[in-house]
Design a protein around this motif. Structure first.
Motif, PDB file in Angstrom:
ATOM      1  N   MET A   1      39.340  22.802  57.295  1.00 25.21           N
ATOM      2  CA  MET A   1      39.462  21.195  57.661  1.00 25.21           C
ATOM      3  C   MET A   1      38.721  21.089  59.052  1.00 25.21           C
ATOM      4  SD  MET A   1      40.291  20.129  54.744  1.00 25.21           S
ATOM      5  CE  MET A   1      41.088  18.565  54.401  1.00 25.21           C
TER       6      MET A   1
ATOM      7  N   THR B   1      43.272  27.206  48.883  1.00 22.44           N
ATOM      8  CA  THR B   1      42.738  28.065  49.951  1.00 22.44           C
ATOM      9  C   THR B   1      42.455  27.334  51.469  1.00 22.44           C
ATOM     10  OG1 THR B   1      40.146  28.097  49.837  1.00 22.44           O
ATOM     11  CG2 THR B   1      41.588  29.642  48.586  1.00 22.44           C
ATOM     12  N   ILE B   2      43.193  26.156  51.495  1.00 24.82           N
ATOM     13  CA  ILE B   2      42.895  25.425  52.882  1.00 24.82           C
ATOM     14  C   ILE B   2      43.440  26.404  54.218  1.00 24.82           C
ATOM     15  CG2 ILE B   2      43.364  23.421  54.075  1.00 24.82           C
ATOM     16  CD1 ILE B   2      43.545  21.924  51.393  1.00 24.82           C
ATOM     17  N   TYR B   3      42.452  26.736  54.858  1.00 25.29           N
ATOM     18  CA  TYR B   3      42.781  27.674  55.968  1.00 25.29           C
ATOM     19  C   TYR B   3      43.800  27.008  56.898  1.00 25.29           C
ATOM     20  CZ  TYR B   3      41.540  30.684  60.015  1.00 25.29           C
ATOM     21  OH  TYR B   3      41.783  31.606  60.704  1.00 25.29           O
TER      22      TYR B   3
ATOM     23  N   PHE C   1      35.315  28.284  63.855  1.00 21.35           N
ATOM     24  CA  PHE C   1      34.563  29.389  63.034  1.00 21.35           C
ATOM     25  C   PHE C   1      33.241  29.226  63.676  1.00 21.35           C
ATOM     26  CE2 PHE C   1      37.960  28.958  59.883  1.00 21.35           C
ATOM     27  CZ  PHE C   1      38.143  30.431  59.325  1.00 21.35           C
TER      28      PHE C   1
ATOM     29  N   THR D   1      46.733  30.457  52.024  1.00 20.43           N
ATOM     30  CA  THR D   1      45.945  30.897  50.653  1.00 20.43           C
ATOM     31  C   THR D   1      47.153  30.940  49.699  1.00 20.43           C
ATOM     32  OG1 THR D   1      44.675  32.538  49.552  1.00 20.43           O
ATOM     33  CG2 THR D   1      46.255  33.135  51.339  1.00 20.43           C
TER      34      THR D   1
ATOM     35  N   THR E   1      41.876  36.465  51.424  1.00 22.18           N
ATOM     36  CA  THR E   1      41.094  35.267  50.927  1.00 22.18           C
ATOM     37  C   THR E   1      39.886  34.910  51.999  1.00 22.18           C
ATOM     38  OG1 THR E   1      43.026  34.048  49.966  1.00 22.18           O
ATOM     39  CG2 THR E   1      41.157  32.810  50.879  1.00 22.18           C
ATOM     40  N   MET E   2      38.674  35.211  51.384  1.00 23.42           N
ATOM     41  CA  MET E   2      37.386  34.976  51.946  1.00 23.42           C
ATOM     42  C   MET E   2      36.750  33.596  51.505  1.00 23.42           C
ATOM     43  SD  MET E   2      36.380  39.105  52.278  1.00 23.42           S
ATOM     44  CE  MET E   2      34.694  38.921  53.068  1.00 23.42           C
ATOM     45  N   GLY E   3      36.095  33.138  52.511  1.00 21.59           N
ATOM     46  CA  GLY E   3      35.407  31.731  52.277  1.00 21.59           C
ATOM     47  C   GLY E   3      36.252  30.808  51.852  1.00 21.59           C
ATOM     48  N   PRO E   4      37.288  30.444  52.366  1.00 25.82           N
ATOM     49  CA  PRO E   4      38.181  29.359  52.320  1.00 25.82           C
ATOM     50  C   PRO E   4      37.515  28.162  52.564  1.00 25.82           C
ATOM     51  CG  PRO E   4      38.798  30.354  54.470  1.00 25.82           C
ATOM     52  CD  PRO E   4      37.567  31.105  53.802  1.00 25.82           C
ATOM     53  N   VAL E   5      38.624  26.976  52.520  1.00 29.18           N
ATOM     54  CA  VAL E   5      38.070  25.749  53.013  1.00 29.18           C
ATOM     55  C   VAL E   5      38.694  25.518  54.290  1.00 29.18           C
ATOM     56  CG1 VAL E   5      38.806  23.390  52.651  1.00 29.18           C
ATOM     57  CG2 VAL E   5      38.641  24.798  50.763  1.00 29.18           C
TER      58      VAL E   5
ATOM     59  N   TYR F   1      40.065  23.456  62.039  1.00 30.22           N
ATOM     60  CA  TYR F   1      39.781  24.797  62.221  1.00 30.22           C
ATOM     61  C   TYR F   1      38.144  24.998  61.989  1.00 30.22           C
ATOM     62  CZ  TYR F   1      44.417  26.684  62.161  1.00 30.22           C
ATOM     63  OH  TYR F   1      45.661  26.793  62.424  1.00 30.22           O
TER      64      TYR F   1
ATOM     65  N   TRP G   1      39.973  37.494  47.249  1.00 26.57           N
ATOM     66  CA  TRP G   1      39.312  36.315  46.829  1.00 26.57           C
ATOM     67  C   TRP G   1      38.363  35.857  47.411  1.00 26.57           C
ATOM     68  CZ3 TRP G   1      38.465  31.443  48.511  1.00 26.57           C
ATOM     69  CH2 TRP G   1      38.452  30.260  47.437  1.00 26.57           C
ATOM     70  N   LEU G   2      37.038  35.530  46.795  1.00 26.26           N
ATOM     71  CA  LEU G   2      35.926  34.987  47.598  1.00 26.26           C
ATOM     72  C   LEU G   2      35.344  33.813  47.086  1.00 26.26           C
ATOM     73  CD1 LEU G   2      33.488  35.727  49.585  1.00 26.26           C
ATOM     74  CD2 LEU G   2      32.474  36.772  47.398  1.00 26.26           C
ATOM     75  N   HIS G   3      35.061  32.768  47.723  1.00 29.09           N
ATOM     76  CA  HIS G   3      34.411  31.623  47.365  1.00 29.09           C
ATOM     77  C   HIS G   3      33.131  31.703  48.289  1.00 29.09           C
ATOM     78  CE1 HIS G   3      33.235  27.368  48.856  1.00 29.09           C
ATOM     79  NE2 HIS G   3      32.977  27.422  47.357  1.00 29.09           N
TER      80      HIS G   3
ATOM     81  N   GLU H   1      39.491  25.909  44.266  1.00 32.37           N
ATOM     82  CA  GLU H   1      39.273  26.634  45.362  1.00 32.37           C
ATOM     83  C   GLU H   1      39.744  25.724  46.236  1.00 32.37           C
ATOM     84  OE1 GLU H   1      36.338  25.942  48.903  1.00 32.37           O
ATOM     85  OE2 GLU H   1      36.028  24.851  46.724  1.00 32.37           O
TER      86      GLU H   1
END
Lengths: 410, 327
Positions: free
Chosen positions: A229, B61-63, A236, B66, A223-227, A232, B72-74, B57
């Motif tokens: 909060m 996908t809350i880091y 980044f 997932t 998963t790339m480009g996640p949310v 975290y 998956w890309l946003h 989204e």
């Protein structure tokens, strides 16, 4: 310095030098949108594609915003990606510039530096890239078409370096460089191909505990480009800063490796010093203005004036240590800013240079010179006047006007 | 076109491992989450997903977590079309250069109504014009639900949202929904379809067609949102059925620009008495509550009129005769 390889001399303008270097860099995907003064770059690339001279997918997007989104996505899929832009186009990309650096996608972009509207102006200044100085992109400014050509290869190596993984802008002054024909020494294709290599991907640990290349891959879903909060996000951003710090070293290493190959050196890759060893009065600038300043320095030196130049090649990451070392012994410094920071304490370059010198015990006097906005020409006589100002500052031990405008009707 | 229609049995679907996993943070009764799960059941092999900014989204996908078992890309809100372009193009060249496995990898882009009708329409239109091979799925919950129910170009006439409020002077949204799927058909693209999660098999088959078709495909999926629609979370799927039965959201496909009704809507076209009044659909949603007051009840008639008008136009496009006007 002699080069280890035989090089051909071509007549190229800055844009053509970019395109030629891009052609030799084994780029996988180009996504771009035309804008003056970078248009020649995408036209040339289209020509290379049409003639089958490159193994590159060339995508003409419907906007710069989409161009950057597509570059980022292609990069996330594992491709080496390239684009070019300027001015309003770069401003339209603004949002995506942050996303691209945040996703750690080493996209390379040539920016033919141009003024921002309004009023509309297609000519050169640094307003466009200076407005993006906090977007997390490495910024390298070239002095001439040769350096433009050389910097493109270095940009791929720097951005794709495993300790960096950041996007890179190579800036060339609109028209002054982009549209001016110069003799450019080009390296043979195979030598360049070996230098830039194939894009290497960093490895990451997946949620399944596997170590895999960092890319969108159905065999190793990621998963790339996640949310992220508040718990975290900050980390980044700190990692991005760490990558910028690493880039300081990598820019020098890559520059040195390329110098061995090409015989061309631009200072240490971060900063170019010209007649600086014993200089008492120093001009600091970016880009093509460096050439004019060097000419004036030669005249002044002949007159016995201890004048020097510090040309900042890498504005991001900002080489604080090198700047302190280079300017620490000068008596007075003029920083030339080719963009405005409206309502700020001088231009972006001067603010940073002055800040870097703050901790030097006997730091030089610093004056800011805003110049060349919207493509206004800056003549040797104007540069000479700046050095005269500096001499006066040294004599009077006082900076009368901390911010001056060069060649402006007041 | 070789479609896989009819290949799906309930057993097939149940046995196929999920690519959109449970544990996501979508609201109770969120139809969009169901839609995503069903569509990921339609994949034919290796697939890369890209998602516009929006509910799905954020919820998935809350880091460091997932819900995605597919890559998956946003990147941003308005970029789903551009992302799909970049991914598809990179796959093409990397395969050609032998840098990745030589196999078909499909690309699916998910975006909500905000990311499609409004801010993302340019990137979508550009990607379709360039002819990239990907499936674009619009999950339409008819407002900016992620930011708290603001009106979009997909919000229907009369609906309350927090930026098209219903008060004593204004009866909710004053404009009707943009006919986004027709706009996509006008791009001369190979496959456009509408779907609703109640008709889950129709939805999956259409998604699969969109994946299999060469070139861009657009799937407009109706996705009731209990939070934004002020409706019963237990009734979301039923609401998607009512939208079809009232012809507020007819189901159809346009293959190479040729419209044809899908079975649930075709049944209504052939037996017009089965067409339910829009009132039945509106009255179970709090977002239309103000329309059921004497001051604004005329808007219900207007919604009925607009619905009939669009339905009749669709029938003509499908080569069917609209019913003769009564009274």
């Amino acid at each position: 310095m002699k080069s280890a390889v035989k090089q051909e001399v071509l007549g190229l303008n800055g844009d053509e030098a970019v395109a030629y270097a891009a052609k030799q860099s084994d780029i996988d995907v180009v996504a771009a949108y035309p804008i003056t003064p970078q248009t020649i770059i995408v036209e040339k690339l289209s020509e290379y594609v049409a003639n089958g001279e490159v193994n590159t997918e060339f995508m003409c997007t419907e906007s710069e915003h989409s161009a950057m989104a597509a570059c980022l996505s292609a990069s996330a899929t594992g491709a080496r990606t390239f684009t070019a832009s300027a001015s309003a186009g770069l401003a339209l990309m603004h949002e995506m510039l942050f996303v691209t650096s945040g996703c750690r996608a080493p996209v390379v972009m040539a920016v033919a530096n141009r003024a921002l509207s309004a009023p509309l102006n297609i000519h050169g200044d640094h307003s466009d890239t200076m407005a993006e100085r906090d977007s997390g992109w490495i910024q390298i400014y070239a002095e001439n078409a040769q350096e433009v050509y050389d910097s493109i290869f270095q940009a791929f190596r720097i951005g794709e370096h495993l300790d960096v993984q950041l996007p890179v802008i190579v800036g060339l002054d609109g028209f002054t460089l982009s549209h001016t024909l110069e003799n450019v020494q080009v390296l043979p294709d195979d030598i360049v191909k070996k230098f830039v290599g194939i894009r290497q991907l960093p490895t990451v640990l997946t949620h399944e505990g596997k170590t895999v290349p960092y890319r969108l891959d159905p065999s190793n879903p990621m998963t790339m480009g996640p949310v992220a909060m508040p718990n975290y996000y900050f980390e980044f951003k700190r990692q991005q800063e760490e990558a910028m710090r690493n880039a300081l070293k990598v820019i020098q290493q890559v520059h040195e490796e390329y110098a061995q190959l090409s015989g061309r050196r631009y200072g240490d890759g971060l900063l170019e010093q010209y007649r600086l060893e014993d200089a008492e009065i120093v001009v600091v600038c970016l880009g093509s203005t460096g050439g004019t300043v060097k000419t004036v320095i030669e005249e002044l030196r002949a007159e016995g004036v201890k004048a020097g130049l510090l040309r900042i090649r890498a504005f991001r990451p900002f080489p604080v240590e090198g700047i302190v070392k280079a300017l620490g012994k000068a008596k007075a410094v003029a920083v030339m800013d080719r963009s405005m920071s409206f309502g700020g304490n001088g231009g972006a370059v001067c603010s940073e240079v002055r800040h870097a010198l703050y901790d030097v015990q006997f730091h030089p006097y610093v004056a800011d010179y805003i110049y060349g906005l919207g493509g206004r020409d800056t003549s040797p006589s104007q540069i000479r006047k700046i050095y005269e100002d500096l001499r006066k500052i040294v004599q009077t031990k006082h900076v009368d006007e901390p911010i001056k405008y060069v060649g402006l009707r007041e | 076109m070789a479609f896989s229609e009819g290949k799906f049995t309930t057993k097939d679907i149940a046995e196929k491992p999920d690519l959109f996993l449970s544990g996501h943070r979508a609201c109770a009764g969120c139809a969009s989450a169901t839609v995503l799960r069903l569509i990921m059941k339609a994949t034919r092999g290796p697939t890369i997903v890209t998602n516009a900014t929006g509910c799905m989204e954020v919820a998935s996908t809350i880091y460091p977590y997932t819900s995605w078992a597919a890559p998956w890309l946003h990147t941003a809100f308005e970029t789903a079309g551009a992302n799909a372009s970049g991914i598809e193009t990179a796959l093409k060249i990397l395969r050609k250069k032998g840098r990745i496995k030589d196999e078909q990898v499909d690309v699916i882009a998910f975006a909500g109504d905000g990311g499609t009708f409004d801010i993302g329409i340019q990137a979508l239109s550009g990607a379709v014009e360039r002819g990239h091979d990907f499936l674009y799925v619009l999950y339409d919950n008819e407002a900016y639900m992620n930011t708290g129910i603001q009106r979009s170009g997909g919000t229907p006439l009369g609906a309350f949202t927090t930026t098209s409020q219903a008060g004593s002077a204004v009866p909710g949204k004053l404009e009707n929904k943009k006919p986004i799927a027709d706009i996509m058909v006008a791009h001369d693209m190979p496959y456009v379809a509408t779907a609703a999660p109640y008709y889950w098999k129709d939805l999956i088959v259409k998604a699969r067609k969109g994946i299999e078709v060469n070139g861009p495909a657009f799937l407009h999926v109706f996705a009731p949102c209990p939070r934004g629609w002020r409706s019963d979370p237990a009734k979301s799927i039923e609401l998607s059925r009512l939208a079809v039965e009232t012809c507020i959201f007819p189901l159809w496909e346009a293959v190479n620009g040729e419209y044809q009704l899908s079975t649930p809507s075709k049944v209504i076209a052939l037996a017009p008495q089965k067409k339910k009044p829009v009132k039945e659909y509106l009255q179970v949603q709090g977002r239309f509550r103000h329309l059921f007051t004497p001051k604004y009840e005329k808007i219900i008639d207007e919604i009925q009129r607009l619905t009939d008008e669009r339905w009749n136009r669709l029938l003509k496009r499908c080569g069917m005769t609209p019913p003769a006007k009564t009274a």
